[in-house]
Design an enzyme around this catalytic site. Structure first.
Site, PDB file in Angstrom:
ATOM      1  CB  THR A  51      -0.911   0.014   1.230  1.00 50.42           C
ATOM      2  OG1 THR A  51      -1.751  -1.149   1.191  1.00 50.42           O
ATOM      3  CG2 THR A  51      -1.780   1.263   1.245  1.00 50.42           C
TER       4      THR A  51
ATOM      5  CE  LYS B 185      -5.224  -1.732   1.679  1.00 47.10           C
ATOM      6  NZ  LYS B 185      -3.898  -2.349   1.709  1.00 47.10           N
TER       7      LYS B 185
ATOM      8  CE  LYS C 193       2.453   2.001   4.604  1.00 51.49           C
ATOM      9  NZ  LYS C 193       1.910   1.133   3.514  1.00 51.49           N
TER      10      LYS C 193
END
Length: 294
Positions: free
Chosen positions: A102, A177, A245
């Site tokens: 990701t 995502k 993150k």
């Protein structure tokens, strides 16, 4: 183009919580597997089954027809792909490069552009499903890139996941995502708050779960992570530090689109509190440790 397992070598970089299982499925299907990880110990199980170790991404890329990466942060992705000893500069002509980390949509576009200039095909293909989905080959795989490249590697994706969708051009997988992580962020707050509320009301959370997980409140997190919370299991299926993150990437992307995401901002701040408690390597369900103390 058909990538025959007996004639195709796959390089896999990043054999952590999810990557090890994903690479294992490819190995069991008969592909010659090359591996590299910053910590060799994490690849020992694959090496014992016949995978070939490489000391650098460059060496791995030189011996692979398909290179798959599952690393930690966008900075890792950039280094592994675009660094002096990175994949793009050392991959064989005609190779397929698949980043399943990701990461940043902007970086995904840059990698695809530089790969294309060198006769390579690049796809961004982040996944959802956590350690369970990786272990059971039931990941949801969101892909950005060209149709021809997607079609060529689809049989490889099918060894790791069951819901595989080409979302659009380069970067589209990462944008998708982000949608996934935005939905999970607020949902996790709701899951944890529901358990804390049940406890305060004197209910048995496990019994409550039997009633609510199959109704309108049902979600993957409620069915898979709520039982871990109830059992005091905060081991990572997905690390808190990596979720922070991801939320940071989504917030930055939203800022660039002049979009306000209040739920995501709140979740991000709560998870930062959790990390400050020393829980960065815990699973995302450890949010319980913050909310139960509010």
């Amino acid at each position: 183009m058909v990538l025959n397992p007996q004639a195709t070598s796959i390089g896999f970089i990043g054999t952590g919580v999810m990557g090890k299982s994903m690479a294992g499925h490819l190995q069991k299907a008969g592909y010659k597997l090359h591996v590299y990880s910053r910590t060799r110990a994490k690849a020992e199980e694959l090496l014992a089954l016949g995978a070939q170790w490489h000391d650098s991404p460059a060496s791995l890329a030189e011996h692979s027809d398909v290179v798959i990466t599952m690393v930690g942060y966008p900075s890792d992705v950039e280094e592994v792909y675009l660094g002096e000893h990175g994949i793009v500069k050392h991959a064989k002509q005609g190779s397929y490069l698949i980043d399943m980390t990701t990461s940043s949509p902007t970086l995904a576009k840059r990698i695809e552009s530089e790969a294309k200039a060198r006769g390579l095909s690049a796809l961004d293909a982040p996944v959802s499903g956590g350690d369970i989905g990786a272990r059971e080959a039931r990941l949801s795989i969101m892909v950005g890139g060209e149709q021809a490249a997607f079609d060529a590697v689809l049989p490889i994706f099918q060894l790791m996941g069951t819901n595989i969708v080409l979302q659009g051009a380069a970067g589209a997988g990462q944008f998708t995502k982000m949608c996934n992580q935005i939905a999970i962020a607020s949902n996790m707050m709701g899951v944890v708050e529901a358990i804390v509320y049940a406890e305060k009301a004197g209910l048995d959370p496990s019994t409550v779960l039997k009633s609510i997980e199959s109704g309108a409140a049902g979600s993957w997190s409620l069915s898979n992570l709520a039982p871990r919370i109830i059992n005091g299991n905060f081991a990572p299926g997905f690390f808190v530090k990596h979720f922070i993150k991801d939320m940071g990437i989504a917030l930055q992307s939203a800022k660039e689109m002049n979009l306000e995401l209040p739920g995501l901002k709140l979740a991000h701040s709560l998870y930062e509190q959790l990390a400050a408690m020393g829980e960065g390597d815990s699973g995302t369900q450890a949010l319980y440790k913050v909310i139960s103390k509010l």
